[in-house]
Design a protein around this motif. Structure first.
Motif, PDB file in Angstrom:
ATOM      1  N   ILE A  69       0.823  -1.213   0.000  1.00 47.03           N
ATOM      2  CA  ILE A  69       0.000   0.000   0.000  1.00 47.03           C
ATOM      3  C   ILE A  69       0.859   1.266   0.000  1.00 47.03           C
ATOM      4  N   GLY A  70       1.825   1.336   0.894  1.00 45.64           N
ATOM      5  CA  GLY A  70       2.659   2.521   0.976  1.00 45.64           C
ATOM      6  C   GLY A  70       3.463   2.778  -0.281  1.00 45.64           C
ATOM      7  N   HIS A  71       3.840   1.715  -0.981  1.00 49.34           N
ATOM      8  CA  HIS A  71       4.627   1.873  -2.204  1.00 49.34           C
ATOM      9  C   HIS A  71       3.786   2.464  -3.341  1.00 49.34           C
ATOM     10  N   TYR A  72       2.539   2.056  -3.406  1.00 52.86           N
ATOM     11  CA  TYR A  72       1.640   2.663  -4.400  1.00 52.86           C
ATOM     12  C   TYR A  72       1.423   4.146  -4.080  1.00 52.86           C
ATOM     13  N   PHE A  73       1.275   4.450  -2.800  1.00 51.13           N
ATOM     14  CA  PHE A  73       1.067   5.844  -2.406  1.00 51.13           C
ATOM     15  C   PHE A  73       2.298   6.693  -2.738  1.00 51.13           C
ATOM     16  N   LYS A  74       3.489   6.128  -2.526  1.00 52.64           N
ATOM     17  CA  LYS A  74       4.717   6.857  -2.870  1.00 52.64           C
ATOM     18  C   LYS A  74       4.784   7.142  -4.371  1.00 52.64           C
ATOM     19  N   ARG A  75       4.403   6.165  -5.175  1.00 57.60           N
ATOM     20  CA  ARG A  75       4.425   6.385  -6.617  1.00 57.60           C
ATOM     21  C   ARG A  75       3.423   7.467  -7.018  1.00 57.60           C
ATOM     22  N   LEU A  76       2.237   7.444  -6.451  1.00 61.61           N
ATOM     23  CA  LEU A  76       1.241   8.473  -6.750  1.00 61.61           C
ATOM     24  C   LEU A  76       1.728   9.857  -6.300  1.00 61.61           C
ATOM     25  N   THR A  77       2.422   9.896  -5.179  1.00 59.52           N
ATOM     26  CA  THR A  77       2.957  11.171  -4.691  1.00 59.52           C
ATOM     27  C   THR A  77       4.006  11.708  -5.652  1.00 59.52           C
ATOM     28  N   ALA A  78       4.862  10.831  -6.165  1.00 61.24           N
ATOM     29  CA  ALA A  78       5.888  11.259  -7.125  1.00 61.24           C
ATOM     30  C   ALA A  78       5.247  11.738  -8.426  1.00 61.24           C
ATOM     31  N   ILE A  79       4.236  11.018  -8.902  1.00 57.72           N
ATOM     32  CA  ILE A  79       3.562  11.406 -10.145  1.00 57.72           C
ATOM     33  C   ILE A  79       2.892  12.768 -10.000  1.00 57.72           C
ATOM     34  N   GLU A  80       2.372  13.051  -8.805  1.00 53.58           N
ATOM     35  CA  GLU A  80       1.719  14.347  -8.591  1.00 53.58           C
ATOM     36  C   GLU A  80       2.688  15.503  -8.849  1.00 53.58           C
ATOM     37  N   THR A  81       3.963  15.291  -8.567  1.00 50.84           N
ATOM     38  CA  THR A  81       4.962  16.352  -8.723  1.00 50.84           C
ATOM     39  C   THR A  81       5.558  16.387 -10.117  1.00 50.84           C
ATOM     40  N   LEU A  82       5.656  15.240 -10.770  1.00 51.54           N
ATOM     41  CA  LEU A  82       6.237  15.189 -12.112  1.00 51.54           C
ATOM     42  C   LEU A  82       5.440  16.067 -13.088  1.00 51.54           C
ATOM     43  N   TYR A  83       6.153  16.762 -13.959  1.00 50.65           N
ATOM     44  CA  TYR A  83       5.547  17.569 -15.040  1.00 50.65           C
ATOM     45  C   TYR A  83       4.723  18.755 -14.541  1.00 50.65           C
ATOM     46  N   GLY A  84       4.872  19.118 -13.289  1.00 54.03           N
ATOM     47  CA  GLY A  84       4.076  20.205 -12.732  1.00 54.03           C
ATOM     48  C   GLY A  84       3.012  19.656 -11.790  1.00 54.03           C
ATOM     49  N   ASN A  85       2.904  20.262 -10.604  1.00 49.83           N
ATOM     50  CA  ASN A  85       1.959  19.727  -9.625  1.00 49.83           C
ATOM     51  C   ASN A  85       0.526  20.187  -9.912  1.00 49.83           C
ATOM     52  N   THR A  86      -0.370  19.884  -8.984  1.00 46.48           N
ATOM     53  CA  THR A  86      -1.794  20.171  -9.188  1.00 46.48           C
ATOM     54  C   THR A  86      -2.051  21.666  -9.380  1.00 46.48           C
ATOM     55  N   ASP A  87      -1.455  22.493  -8.551  1.00 48.79           N
ATOM     56  CA  ASP A  87      -1.663  23.939  -8.661  1.00 48.79           C
ATOM     57  C   ASP A  87      -1.168  24.473 -10.002  1.00 48.79           C
ATOM     58  N   PHE A  88      -0.013  23.968 -10.438  1.00 48.72           N
ATOM     59  CA  PHE A  88       0.559  24.413 -11.717  1.00 48.72           C
ATOM     60  C   PHE A  88      -0.383  24.115 -12.875  1.00 48.72           C
ATOM     61  N   HIS A  89      -0.923  22.897 -12.895  1.00 53.11           N
ATOM     62  CA  HIS A  89      -1.771  22.514 -14.028  1.00 53.11           C
ATOM     63  C   HIS A  89      -3.179  23.091 -13.923  1.00 53.11           C
ATOM     64  N   LEU A  90      -3.623  23.389 -12.729  1.00 52.85           N
ATOM     65  CA  LEU A  90      -4.910  24.078 -12.593  1.00 52.85           C
ATOM     66  C   LEU A  90      -4.809  25.474 -13.217  1.00 52.85           C
ATOM     67  N   LYS A  91      -3.686  26.131 -12.976  1.00 56.89           N
ATOM     68  CA  LYS A  91      -3.454  27.450 -13.582  1.00 56.89           C
ATOM     69  C   LYS A  91      -3.294  27.332 -15.096  1.00 56.89           C
ATOM     70  N   GLN A  92      -2.537  26.303 -15.521  1.00 57.13           N
ATOM     71  CA  GLN A  92      -2.327  26.130 -16.956  1.00 57.13           C
ATOM     72  C   GLN A  92      -3.623  25.788 -17.675  1.00 57.13           C
ATOM     73  N   TYR A  93      -4.496  25.005 -17.030  1.00 63.59           N
ATOM     74  CA  TYR A  93      -5.786  24.665 -17.620  1.00 63.59           C
ATOM     75  C   TYR A  93      -6.587  25.925 -17.921  1.00 63.59           C
ATOM     76  N   GLY A  94      -6.516  26.896 -17.023  1.00 61.84           N
ATOM     77  CA  GLY A  94      -7.247  28.133 -17.225  1.00 61.84           C
ATOM     78  C   GLY A  94      -6.649  29.015 -18.307  1.00 61.84           C
ATOM     79  N   GLN A  95      -5.379  28.803 -18.625  1.00 65.00           N
ATOM     80  CA  GLN A  95      -4.697  29.628 -19.625  1.00 65.00           C
ATOM     81  C   GLN A  95      -4.763  29.053 -21.025  1.00 65.00           C
ATOM     82  N   LEU A  96      -4.949  27.741 -21.142  1.00 62.72           N
ATOM     83  CA  LEU A  96      -4.946  27.098 -22.463  1.00 62.72           C
ATOM     84  C   LEU A  96      -6.290  27.290 -23.185  1.00 62.72           C
TER      85      LEU A  96
END
Length: 376
Positions: free
Chosen positions: A349-376
């Motif tokens: 369980i913890g290993h899946y959570f760690k992978r999801l946590t890493a993916i959240e940061t890759l390529y820009g986090n949630t806040d970054f893409h929420l802002k980008q969504y509004g700009q595109l």
């Protein structure tokens, strides 16, 4: 709209599912992660033999002409098994950049051995000061004679320890944060002036810090047009983001299903804890977050299959926002409902959570893409 897979897509999904079931249980994965390479070269060669490494490339480039939908199917199953082979970094990021912007000679040099499982490229694009701004580039490439001299530093180069060649964005003109003036170069891992510091990441992968000190490359190392590499870099990153989003869908599915099964067997106060209504509500919320993420992954994959444009990029940002929001909720809930053992290395369980946590940061986090969504 019909979301059912074609016969070929169902065959692909079945083949990946069988591979995960037969070769990638949690104990096997842990042994692979602890190995010297941090992934299995035997598995990587098997990926090549089954055609998975050539899946996203056109037939003209030696691939199988798959679309983003096929990539999504493959990576979703990889997410269920927490596969650590460098498919995203080598195939979707580096490989896509060469396929999209490389010359015929560069494609022959990189893509042919890559698809055959004989070469591992990696994309070295992250710089400490840049945060998620990919056009913030301090690394320089100065024209010298018939080639260029590269100097700079790149961090968190996923797949760097095993890479044979790096794709390095460097500034050939303009100010540090200009969108123009960025060029992409192929740099051999054993080139003079290249040094690495390798380390494991929290999610079981391997990465490097890459230092370039007076690295000499010839003119043939330039990918695409000098000074116009940002769009090519962004293309490769978006292909990787699609794969990471699909992988997150698979990881979330395992987390919510394993949590439901655990709550059916764990007893407290003389009955399974799954009978407590508040926990049932939490598990339903986990299911809903997974389904929403999966739906957005389908939409993003279909948009990418139709073409790479602002519409598909906006769909990718929507997916990344949901992966960050939903993945965090599902991971935290799975750990909480499992209790203390959800945090241990002995439970998956913890290993899946760690992978999801890493993916959240890759390529820009949630806040970054929420802002980008509004700009595109």
């Amino acid at each position: 709209m019909d979301f059912s897979f074609s016969d070929e897509q169902n065959m692909l999904q079945d083949s990946v599912q069988r591979f995960i079931q037969n070769n990638y249980n949690f104990e096997s994965r842990q042994k692979i992660v602890a190995s010297d390479d941090g992934f299995s070269r035997a598995h990587w060669q098997q990926f090549a033999e089954m055609g998975w490494l050539g899946l996203p490339f056109s037939e003209e480039d030696g691939g199988f002409g798959g679309t983003a939908v096929e990539t999504m199917i493959l990576l979703e199953e990889f997410g269920k098994g927490l596969v650590v082979e460098p498919f995203i970094s080598a195939i979707l990021q580096a490989g896509s950049i060469v396929a999209h912007g490389g010359s015929a000679e560069q494609k022959q040099k990189i893509l042919e051995p890559l698809i055959a499982g004989e070469l591992l490229p990696a994309l070295a694009y992250i710089e400490p000061q840049a945060r998620f701004n990919v056009n913030d580039v301090k690394t320089t490439a100065v024209a010298k004679g018939s080639g260029y001299t590269l100097d700079g530093f790149k961090g968190v180069v996923i797949g760097g320890p095993s890479a044979d060649v790096f794709i390095v964005p460097a500034r050939t003109a303009g100010a540090q944060t200009d969108a123009t003036g960025i060029s992409l170069f192929l740099v051999s891992a054993d080139a003079e002036g290249v040094s690495k510091r390798d380390y494991p990441t929290i999610d079981g992968f391997r990465a490097s810090e890459l230092t370039l000190s007076g690295v000499q490359v010839d003119a043939e190392a330039l990918l695409g047009t000098e000074g116009d590499g940002l769009s090519l870099l962004q293309y490769g990153l978006d292909q990787g983001m699609m794969g990471a989003g699909a992988e997150a869908v698979g990881a979330m599915e395992v987390l919510y299903k394993d949590t439901v099964e655990y709550c059916k067997t764990r007893e407290q106060f003389g009955q399974p804890i799954g009978k407590f209504q508040v926990l049932q509500h939490r598990m339903v919320d986990m299911f809903i977050e997974h389904e929403q993420t999966k739906s957005l992954a389908y939409m993003a994959a279909m948009r990418l299959s139709e073409g790479y444009n602002p519409v598909s990029r906006k769909a990718l940002s929507a997916l990344k926002v949901q992966v960050g929001k939903g993945g965090t909720f599902v991971g935290q809930s799975a750990v909480q409902l499992h209790g203390g053992m959800g945090m241990t290395n002995e439970l998956n369980i913890g290993h899946y959570f760690k992978r999801l946590t890493a993916i959240e940061t890759l390529y820009g986090n949630t806040d970054f893409h929420l802002k980008q969504y509004g700009q595109l």
